[in-house]
Design an enzyme around this catalytic site. Structure first.
Site, PDB file in Angstrom:
ATOM      1  N   TYR A 144       0.829  -1.200   0.000  1.00  0.00           N
ATOM      2  CA  TYR A 144       0.000   0.000   0.000  1.00  0.00           C
ATOM      3  C   TYR A 144       0.868   1.258   0.000  1.00  0.00           C
ATOM      4  O   TYR A 144       1.769   1.426   0.834  1.00  0.00           O
ATOM      5  CB  TYR A 144      -0.904  -0.014   1.229  1.00  0.00           C
ATOM      6  CG  TYR A 144      -1.722   1.239   1.431  1.00  0.00           C
ATOM      7  CD1 TYR A 144      -2.845   1.481   0.644  1.00  0.00           C
ATOM      8  CD2 TYR A 144      -1.380   2.170   2.410  1.00  0.00           C
ATOM      9  CE1 TYR A 144      -3.611   2.624   0.839  1.00  0.00           C
ATOM     10  CE2 TYR A 144      -2.146   3.315   2.610  1.00  0.00           C
ATOM     11  CZ  TYR A 144      -3.250   3.538   1.822  1.00  0.00           C
ATOM     12  OH  TYR A 144      -3.989   4.669   2.008  1.00  0.00           O
ATOM     13  N   GLY A 178      -5.679   5.370  -0.036  1.00  0.00           N
ATOM     14  CA  GLY A 178      -7.096   5.535   0.264  1.00  0.00           C
ATOM     15  C   GLY A 178      -7.937   4.596  -0.579  1.00  0.00           C
ATOM     16  O   GLY A 178      -7.644   3.405  -0.695  1.00  0.00           O
ATOM     17  N   HIS A 180      -1.840  16.138   0.081  1.00  0.00           N
ATOM     18  CA  HIS A 180      -2.211  16.002   1.488  1.00  0.00           C
ATOM     19  C   HIS A 180      -1.913  17.271   2.291  1.00  0.00           C
ATOM     20  O   HIS A 180      -2.290  17.352   3.466  1.00  0.00           O
ATOM     21  CB  HIS A 180      -1.489  14.810   2.115  1.00  0.00           C
ATOM     22  CG  HIS A 180      -2.041  13.476   1.694  1.00  0.00           C
ATOM     23  ND1 HIS A 180      -2.212  13.119   0.373  1.00  0.00           N
ATOM     24  CD2 HIS A 180      -2.453  12.404   2.415  1.00  0.00           C
ATOM     25  CE1 HIS A 180      -2.701  11.891   0.310  1.00  0.00           C
ATOM     26  NE2 HIS A 180      -2.868  11.450   1.531  1.00  0.00           N
ATOM     27  N   ASN A 215       1.952   9.964   7.305  1.00  0.00           N
ATOM     28  CA  ASN A 215       1.193   8.894   7.925  1.00  0.00           C
ATOM     29  C   ASN A 215       1.509   8.743   9.407  1.00  0.00           C
ATOM     30  O   ASN A 215       2.434   9.348   9.926  1.00  0.00           O
ATOM     31  CB  ASN A 215       1.483   7.571   7.203  1.00  0.00           C
ATOM     32  CG  ASN A 215       0.250   6.703   7.074  1.00  0.00           C
ATOM     33  OD1 ASN A 215      -0.716   6.878   7.808  1.00  0.00           O
ATOM     34  ND2 ASN A 215       0.286   5.770   6.151  1.00  0.00           N
ATOM     35  N   ARG A 271     -14.022  21.335  49.950  1.00  0.00           N
ATOM     36  CA  ARG A 271     -13.688  20.062  50.607  1.00  0.00           C
ATOM     37  C   ARG A 271     -13.400  18.929  49.640  1.00  0.00           C
ATOM     38  O   ARG A 271     -12.907  17.868  50.053  1.00  0.00           O
ATOM     39  CB  ARG A 271     -14.780  19.662  51.598  1.00  0.00           C
ATOM     40  CG  ARG A 271     -16.154  19.416  51.014  1.00  0.00           C
ATOM     41  CD  ARG A 271     -17.148  19.131  52.160  1.00  0.00           C
ATOM     42  NE  ARG A 271     -18.516  19.396  51.770  1.00  0.00           N
ATOM     43  CZ  ARG A 271     -19.372  18.461  51.380  1.00  0.00           C
ATOM     44  NH1 ARG A 271     -18.992  17.198  51.328  1.00  0.00           N
ATOM     45  NH2 ARG A 271     -20.614  18.797  51.045  1.00  0.00           N
TER      46      ARG A 271
END
Length: 536
Positions: free
Chosen positions: A52, A59, A82, A191, A277
């Site tokens: 890939y 994608g 990107h 990535n 408190r």
């Protein structure tokens, strides 16, 4: 002191150190791992093993095969397409943190980029020549690292020595040539989770400082309001199992030890309001969330978060084209940290409201001198209430936002980077709220009708603050004082905290109040040095 990426992955404190200015160096073994991974990618290319983003599209285009001749274009085009960030650029520390986390990720030796690319990122850090990275546009990762990597190829913009330069001009001035991305490098540089991990490390750094301030500022308010020390009784707190609660309770007892104001209020009430408190319970719970979040961030830094991951040997290279770039765990951690810090700040605003309200404080209305013609801290409390509301909006979980991208291929989104950005925003807002409470508590001491001494620690803190900010008499814009107090909280820790745990570790007591430096920078440095010396 330089941070070294060696066989040991960087931890969140290492990333924060680089973010705030320390240099980052690669050891020889880290370089060797990066080179070995690159050789695996080259074998994958030669053998035509489907991988890939190496020899396929990305994608929804993951099944489109890309020839060896097109793989350089694929890497270059991934980077350009990107780089889609929008909005104002991230700050210096945020950008440095992301770059440091990216270098750490590549140094695991499973990404397959060339060592020259990693060294280029390190060179930008070393020169403090930082890419201009738009803050928004990510649903998880991709865009921020793309804008950083643009500079490596001579594109994009940087900020350097007060100038805005093109990436090409910045490289020229540094004596470096633009890189030409090779197979897989375009995908690797955008990535994984370096973006959220770097930002998360910085969020932890700032949150830790905020929590220390929250303890001491709440103690000042508690003392002014005549709180009952039974809220911090060790036996009582011991019925609830929480390391954070135990630590905060011990700190509150130490910070308020010797207070005449507290002694004079003994037995005045059966129990105080919850904003007083439950300081150990709320601050302690936030500390427990902090520790859990820190564990997640450190595990993320120990992990290879790339897709694909390369492994195996030159004779049998393996490719894992799966989902390690998705940051679900760190998104959830940042959502939790943001909610925890927002709750600490929300309770600070409630204490502030009690300080300015004469119906419950026993102090002059709104901590004003000459009430009627003076408003004092009336409207400062409005600001705090506004910031609490903003925190409430920002603390909504980003990790549940969802969405669908890339033609249904990426049909579940964790929004990890937005979660970290929101956590940083909440921490900043919370620091501003605490700054207002700090000023109001000091003003309450000035107007305190009870003639009794403060605790030694709170007295030293008050005296130090008054060397920086004088009593408020409606004689100047209060916003200026609020900015000064915010910078004190954002830029350094409080004066050395009495911490029984620290004493147990080191066998040494905390620095005496008489030893506190008057200058806030020196104070922060002394605080850091002391904590390092005792191993905290």
């Amino acid at each position: 002191m330089a941070v070294i990426r060696s066989e040991r992955p960087l931890g969140w404190r290492d990333i924060a150190a680089v973010a705030t200015g320390e240099p980052l160096h690669l050891s020889g073994d880290a370089r060797a791992r990066i080179r070995a991974a690159r050789e695996l990618v080259e074998q994958i290319v030669v053998r035509g093993i489907r991988a890939y983003g190496v020899n396929t599209g990305v994608g929804a285009l993951c099944d489109v095969v890309v020839s060896p001749a097109e793989q350089h274009d694929l890497s270059h085009n991934i980077l350009m397409s990107h780089a889609v960030g929008v909005g104002a650029p991230l700050g210096r520390e945020e950008t440095r943190a992301i770059i440091a986390a990216a270098i750490n990720n590549f140094a695991h030796g499973h990404s397959g980029v060339r060592v020259e690319l990693v060294e280029r990122l390190a060179a930008l850090l070393d020169a403090d020549c930082l890419p201009e990275v738009p803050a928004f546009g990510s649903v998880g990762y991709l865009s921020h690292m793309a804008h950083i990597a643009l500079v490596c190829v001579g594109a994009g913009h940087v900020r350097w020595r007060g100038e805005r330069l093109t990436g090409a001009e910045a490289l020229r001035r540094l004596g470096l040539a633009p890189l030409s991305l090779e197979a897989k490098e375009g995908l690797s540089v955008v990535n994984g989770t370096p973006c959220v991990t770097g930002l998360a490390a910085l969020a932890l750094h700032r949150a830790e400082r905020l929590l220390d301030w929250a303890d001491v500022v709440s103690a000042m308010s508690f003392e002014n309001l005549g709180g009952q020390m039974a809220a911090f009784d060790a036996q009582s707190l011991g019925f609830r199992v929480s390391p954070g609660l135990e630590r905060v309770g011990a700190r509150m007892r130490a910070v308020l030890d010797g207070s005449g104001l507290i002694a004079s209020a003994f037995g005045r009430r059966t129990q105080d309001p919850l904003s007083m408190r439950t300081i150990p319970h709320v601050h302690g719970a936030a500390r427990d969330v902090f520790e859990a979040s820190a564990d997640v961030v450190n595990r993320e830094l120990e992990s290879t978060t790339d897709n694909p991951i390369v492994s195996g040997t030159l004779d049998a290279p393996r490719v894992f084209s799966q989902a390690h770039a998705v940051g679900a765990s760190i998104a959830l951690a940042m959502d939790s940290l943001a909610a925890a810090m927002a709750q600490v700040a929300a309770m600070a605003e409630r204490r502030l409201d009690r300080l300015v309200n004469p119906l419950v404080s026993g102090l002059p209305a709104f901590l004003a001198h000459a009430g009627g013609t003076h408003s004092g801290f009336m409207i400062a409390q409005y600001t705090a209430a506004s910031l609490v509301a903003q925190n409430r909006r920002d603390a909504a979980p980003a990790s549940l936002d969802g969405g669908v991208t890339s033609g249904l291929q990426e049909d579940h989104l964790c929004h990890a980077t937005p979660a970290a950005l929101k956590a940083l925003a909440v921490i900043e807002n919370s620091s501003r709220i605490l700054a207002i409470e700090l000023l109001a508590a000091a003003q309450a001491y000035d107007l305190q009708p009870i003639d009794a001494p403060r605790a030694p620690y709170t007295d030293a803190l008050y005296a130090w603050l008054r060397t920086v900010v004088t009593t408020y008499r409606d004689d100047r814009p209060l916003a200026d004082d609020m900015t000064i107090a915010f910078r004190l909280i954002a830029d350094g820790g409080p004066p050395l905290l009495p911490d029984p745990q620290a004493v147990c570790v080191s066998g040494r007591p905390p620095l005496a109040s008489t030893d506190l430096p008057g200058d806030c920078r020196a104070l922060a440095a002394a605080n850091t040095a002391f904590r390092a010396a005792i191993g905290c």
